[in-house]
Design a protein around this motif. Structure first.
Motif, short mmCIF file in Angstrom:
data_model
loop_
_atom_site.label_atom_id
_atom_site.label_comp_id
_atom_site.label_asym_id
_atom_site.label_seq_id
_atom_site.Cartn_x
_atom_site.Cartn_y
_atom_site.Cartn_z
N ARG A 182 0.84 -1.20 0.00
CA ARG A 182 0.00 0.00 0.00
C ARG A 182 0.88 1.26 0.00
N ARG A 183 1.95 1.23 0.81
CA ARG A 183 2.86 2.37 0.85
C ARG A 183 3.59 2.54 -0.49
N GLU A 184 3.92 1.42 -1.10
CA GLU A 184 4.60 1.48 -2.40
C GLU A 184 3.71 2.16 -3.43
N GLN A 185 2.43 1.81 -3.42
CA GLN A 185 1.49 2.39 -4.38
C GLN A 185 1.25 3.87 -4.08
N ARG A 186 1.13 4.21 -2.81
CA ARG A 186 0.75 5.58 -2.44
C ARG A 186 1.92 6.55 -2.46
N LEU A 187 3.10 6.10 -2.05
CA LEU A 187 4.22 7.01 -1.89
C LEU A 187 5.33 6.79 -2.92
N ARG A 188 5.70 5.53 -3.13
CA ARG A 188 6.87 5.26 -3.95
C ARG A 188 6.60 5.43 -5.44
N LEU A 189 5.48 4.92 -5.92
CA LEU A 189 5.22 4.94 -7.36
C LEU A 189 5.09 6.36 -7.93
N PRO A 190 4.39 7.29 -7.25
CA PRO A 190 4.37 8.66 -7.79
C PRO A 190 5.76 9.28 -7.87
N LEU A 191 6.58 9.03 -6.85
CA LEU A 191 7.95 9.54 -6.88
C LEU A 191 8.75 8.88 -8.00
N THR A 192 8.52 7.58 -8.19
CA THR A 192 9.22 6.86 -9.25
C THR A 192 8.88 7.42 -10.62
N ARG A 193 7.62 7.75 -10.83
CA ARG A 193 7.20 8.32 -12.12
C ARG A 193 7.89 9.66 -12.37
N LYS A 194 7.98 10.48 -11.33
CA LYS A 194 8.66 11.77 -11.48
C LYS A 194 10.15 11.57 -11.78
N MET A 195 10.77 10.63 -11.09
CA MET A 195 12.18 10.35 -11.33
C MET A 195 12.39 9.80 -12.74
N ASP A 196 11.45 8.97 -13.22
CA ASP A 196 11.56 8.44 -14.58
C ASP A 196 11.51 9.57 -15.61
N ARG A 197 10.64 10.55 -15.37
CA ARG A 197 10.58 11.68 -16.30
C ARG A 197 11.87 12.48 -16.27
N LEU A 198 12.46 12.62 -15.08
CA LEU A 198 13.74 13.34 -14.97
C LEU A 198 14.85 12.58 -15.68
N ARG A 199 14.88 11.24 -15.50
CA ARG A 199 15.88 10.44 -16.20
C ARG A 199 15.73 10.55 -17.71
N ASP A 200 14.48 10.47 -18.18
CA ASP A 200 14.24 10.56 -19.62
C ASP A 200 14.67 11.92 -20.17
N LEU A 201 14.46 12.97 -19.38
CA LEU A 201 14.86 14.31 -19.81
C LEU A 201 16.37 14.40 -19.94
N ILE A 202 17.09 13.78 -19.02
CA ILE A 202 18.55 13.89 -19.00
C ILE A 202 19.20 12.95 -20.02
N VAL A 203 18.76 11.71 -20.06
CA VAL A 203 19.48 10.69 -20.83
C VAL A 203 18.70 10.14 -22.01
N GLY A 204 17.46 10.60 -22.23
CA GLY A 204 16.69 10.11 -23.36
C GLY A 204 15.56 9.20 -22.93
N ARG A 205 14.49 9.20 -23.71
CA ARG A 205 13.32 8.40 -23.37
C ARG A 205 13.58 6.93 -23.64
N THR A 206 12.98 6.10 -22.80
CA THR A 206 13.11 4.66 -22.98
C THR A 206 12.16 4.16 -24.06
N ASP A 207 12.42 2.96 -24.54
CA ASP A 207 11.55 2.32 -25.53
C ASP A 207 10.40 1.67 -24.79
N ARG A 208 9.22 2.27 -24.88
CA ARG A 208 8.08 1.78 -24.10
C ARG A 208 7.71 0.35 -24.47
N SER A 209 7.94 -0.01 -25.73
CA SER A 209 7.58 -1.35 -26.15
C SER A 209 8.49 -2.40 -25.56
N GLY A 210 9.69 -1.96 -25.13
CA GLY A 210 10.62 -2.93 -24.56
C GLY A 210 10.77 -2.81 -23.08
#
Length: 255
Positions: free
Chosen positions: A226-254
């Motif tokens: 429950r904590r992972e869904q409520r707290l960790r996942l939103p933060l993870t999504r923001k970090m993923d966007r930051l990573r994609d901005l810095i190093v390039g977007r990932t291949d969603r299909s893979g």
């Protein structure tokens, strides 16, 4: 600025670490720029190295460069500040090339542009953060003990207290890492209070600690998810966007 650099970097013996940090960051930015240019199929930019159809990843060059820098650091006299700084710079370049493909080493397959490949970016960020803290003068698991004016018995007792505190911090770091909290565990080596918090709180649901200690259907596992869904996942999504901005977007299909 020059006076600060001399006092804080050169006179403290941190010049090799400074050269490592700068070359590591520069090499990481360059190689990420390079692979993004290759991915975009820019004609004037050199492509992948594929002799005989074999794609040679840049981590191969990184391993060789790391070996050169490491051996050079072992052979350069301690009195040669320039030599040690140069060895640190070479080692930094090799380290960046290797860690940029850390996910490939971990998975033993090419996951560079997939979501799994973000592990490489995390490894680079962690290496930069830890080396940066060392460069600023922080020391992992260091315990400051004031002994001026103390007698021999008191100094011995304080030394034992310091050693015991370091041992406890190492154990807490191990528990925190097994609970899946890598950033907290590594940062806690410099800020021990984080280790205490990380070791006490519930483990992440996919961590080794959760698999060993939280039976399926248990209240702890349910709360952890429950904590992972409520707290960790939103933060993870923001970090993923930051990573994609810095190093390039990932291949969603893979992913």
């Amino acid at each position: 600025m020059e006076g600060w650099f001399t006092r804080s970097i050169v006179e403290t013996g941190r010049l090799p670490l400074f050269c490592f940090f700068v070359s590591f960051l520069a090499a990481f930015l360059f190689i990420r720029f390079s692979v993004r240019m290759i991915r975009a199929e820019v004609r004037w930019w050199p492509g992948n190295i594929t002799p005989g159809g074999l794609h040679i990843h840049h981590m191969v060059f990184g391993v060789v460069i790391m070996l050169v820098g490491g051996v050079a650091a072992l052979t350069v006299p301690d009195s040669s500040a320039a030599g040690r700084a140069g060895a640190g710079a070479v080692f930094g370049v090799g380290s960046a090339l290797v860690l940029d493909e850390f996910a490939l080493i971990l998975r033993l397959k090419d996951v560079y542009w997939t979501a799994q490949g973000r592990v490489s970016v995390d490894a680079v960020f962690i290496a930069l953060a830890l080396s940066g803290m060392l460069l600023l003068g922080a020391h992992p698991l260091s315990i400051g003990v004031v002994v001026s004016g103390a007698d021999r018995h008191t100094r011995a007792m304080l030394a034992w207290v310091a050693h015991l505190t370091i041992l406890v911090n190492v154990l807490l770091a191990g528990v925190t890492l097994f609970k899946g909290k890598v950033a907290t565990g590594l940062s806690g080596l410099f800020l021990p209070l984080l280790l205490l918090v990380g070791a006490i709180r519930l483990a992440r649901p996919g961590s080794p600690w959760a698999r060993w200690r939280y039976p399926p259907g248990s209240a702890k596992l349910t709360t952890a998810r429950r904590r992972e869904q409520r707290l960790r996942l939103p933060l993870t999504r923001k970090m993923d966007r930051l990573r994609d901005l810095i190093v390039g977007r990932t291949d969603r299909s893979g992913s």
